[in-house]
Design a protein around this motif. Structure first.
Motif, PDB file in Angstrom:
ATOM      1  N   GLU A  84       0.885  -1.250  -0.144  1.00 37.97           N
ATOM      2  CA  GLU A  84      -0.002   0.029   0.069  1.00 37.97           C
ATOM      3  C   GLU A  84       0.861   1.221   0.017  1.00 37.97           C
ATOM      4  OE1 GLU A  84      -3.363   0.657   0.359  1.00 37.97           O
ATOM      5  OE2 GLU A  84      -4.105  -1.593   0.383  1.00 37.97           O
ATOM      6  N   PHE A  85       1.755   1.240   0.916  1.00 36.64           N
ATOM      7  CA  PHE A  85       2.738   2.505   0.923  1.00 36.64           C
ATOM      8  C   PHE A  85       3.448   2.702  -0.435  1.00 36.64           C
ATOM      9  CE2 PHE A  85       7.267   3.340   1.776  1.00 36.64           C
ATOM     10  CZ  PHE A  85       7.173   4.843   2.056  1.00 36.64           C
ATOM     11  N   ASP A 105       1.176   4.334  -2.744  1.00 37.50           N
ATOM     12  CA  ASP A 105       0.905   5.476  -2.474  1.00 37.50           C
ATOM     13  C   ASP A 105       1.859   6.422  -3.069  1.00 37.50           C
ATOM     14  OD1 ASP A 105      -1.624   5.053  -1.285  1.00 37.50           O
ATOM     15  OD2 ASP A 105      -1.009   4.919   0.508  1.00 37.50           O
ATOM     16  N   ARG A 147       1.879   6.855  -6.522  1.00 35.85           N
ATOM     17  CA  ARG A 147       0.388   7.225  -6.970  1.00 35.85           C
ATOM     18  C   ARG A 147      -0.123   6.288  -8.105  1.00 35.85           C
ATOM     19  NH1 ARG A 147       2.216  12.950  -7.246  1.00 35.85           N
ATOM     20  NH2 ARG A 147       2.462  13.686  -5.367  1.00 35.85           N
ATOM     21  N   ASN A 178      -2.147   3.578  -6.799  1.00 34.75           N
ATOM     22  CA  ASN A 178      -3.147   2.918  -5.914  1.00 34.75           C
ATOM     23  C   ASN A 178      -4.451   2.676  -6.524  1.00 34.75           C
ATOM     24  OD1 ASN A 178      -4.119   1.559  -3.653  1.00 34.75           O
ATOM     25  ND2 ASN A 178      -3.467   2.932  -1.964  1.00 34.75           N
ATOM     26  N   ASN A 179      -4.625   1.696  -7.449  1.00 40.49           N
ATOM     27  CA  ASN A 179      -5.857   1.435  -8.005  1.00 40.49           C
ATOM     28  C   ASN A 179      -6.098   0.047  -8.180  1.00 40.49           C
ATOM     29  OD1 ASN A 179      -3.972   0.894 -10.437  1.00 40.49           O
ATOM     30  ND2 ASN A 179      -3.782   2.863 -10.946  1.00 40.49           N
TER      31      ASN A 179
END
Ligand SMILES: Nc1ncnc2c1ncn2[C@@H]1O[C@H](COP(=O)(O)OP(=O)(O)OP(=O)(O)O)[C@@H](O)[C@H]1O
Length: 247
Positions: free
Chosen positions: A96-97, A100, A103, A105-106
């Protein structure tokens, strides 16, 4: 795609990488070989912007590292020899980090993570990194890089710590990526991997590139294995005979 010109790194008076030139075309798998301490990791660190060269120039994706470090780092992926992952995070928190930070996170990335976890047998994303074995961390690190589908991937000893199935999957995957025009730069001590996988090979010894080319060029018409060539070129063949004789 990957270009180094007169690249040098000194640590005090010691020259770890000595005036090397490298060129790797798009979509190629490039094997960077050399004995322990030859300068491979130092070179990768300079090519990926984590270590400043003493002198010389690095260009990745046509961009000068001195001027475009951030953009280069955004577009490349680096799998270091020692997986460095925050110990206190769980596997999925680490991914997740990274999503993020980049960019991405999809849905598409999540789908890719699922596929990669399945491929590498990663069913431990709820485990804390500090409780993972070396190989488990290595696979998590690989997934965090491969999920981004970077345009250039640098891997330092990527198969160390991986079980046979994961190592095979990684090798096949890297081949597939190269077919999709992703450029792969890897170091390995397993000469069989280099021989089978790499379009081009460079051998570094004591900081200097001693030979560079495809297997045909390296062989110079002789039918030798990469192992024999490597030991000959790095002048270790006689050593080995003497050592074994003395035992
Ligand atoms: N931060 C540092 N300070 C001083 N010397 C260093 C530093 N990093 C690397 N070196 C030295 O530079 C030389 C090249 O090291 P490097 O890690 O690049 O070798 P390598 O080819 O990756 O070796 P290996 O196959 O053992 O991983 C070695 O002699 C090493 O001791």
């Amino acid at each position: 795609m990957i270009k180094a010109e007169k690249l040098t790194k000194k640590f005090g008076d010691f020259v770890a990488v000595d005036d090397i030139d490298l060129y790797v075309e798009k979509g190629k798998i490039f094997g960077f070989l050399g004995p322990n301490g030859a300068g491979k990791t130092t070179t990768i660190r300079m090519l990926t912007g984590s270590l400043k060269p003493t002198s010389g120039k690095v260009e990745i994706l046509g961009l000068d590292m001195k001027k475009h470090e951030i953009e280069i780092k955004r577009r490349i992926g680096v799998v270091p020899d020692e997986p460095r992952i925050y110990d206190h995070l769980k596997g999925f928190e680490y991914l997740e980090f990274i999503m993020d930070v980049y960019r991405i996170n999809n849905e598409e990335t999540r789908k890719r993570i699922d596929e990669l976890c399945q491929a590498f047998g990663v069913n431990y994303l709820d485990k804390q990194v500090s409780d993972m074995s070396h190989g488990m961390k290595q696979k998590l690190m690989l997934i965090s890089v491969l999920m981004r589908k970077p345009e250039v991937i640098f891997l330092d000893e990527p198969t160390v710590g991986l079980d046979a199935k994961s190592a095979k999957i990684l090798k096949e995957l890297l081949r597939k990526y190269a077919e999709q025009d992703i450029t792969i730069f890897l170091t390995t001590h397993i000469l069989e991997i280099a021989e089978k996988m790499c379009n081009e090979i460079a051998i570094i010894n004591e900081g200097k590139i001693i030979v560079q080319g495809n297997m045909e060029t390296l062989r110079k018409g002789e039918n030798k294995s990469l192992e024999d060539l490597f030991l000959e070129l790095t002048a270790q063949e006689k050593d080995i005979k003497n050592i074994v004789d003395s035992l």
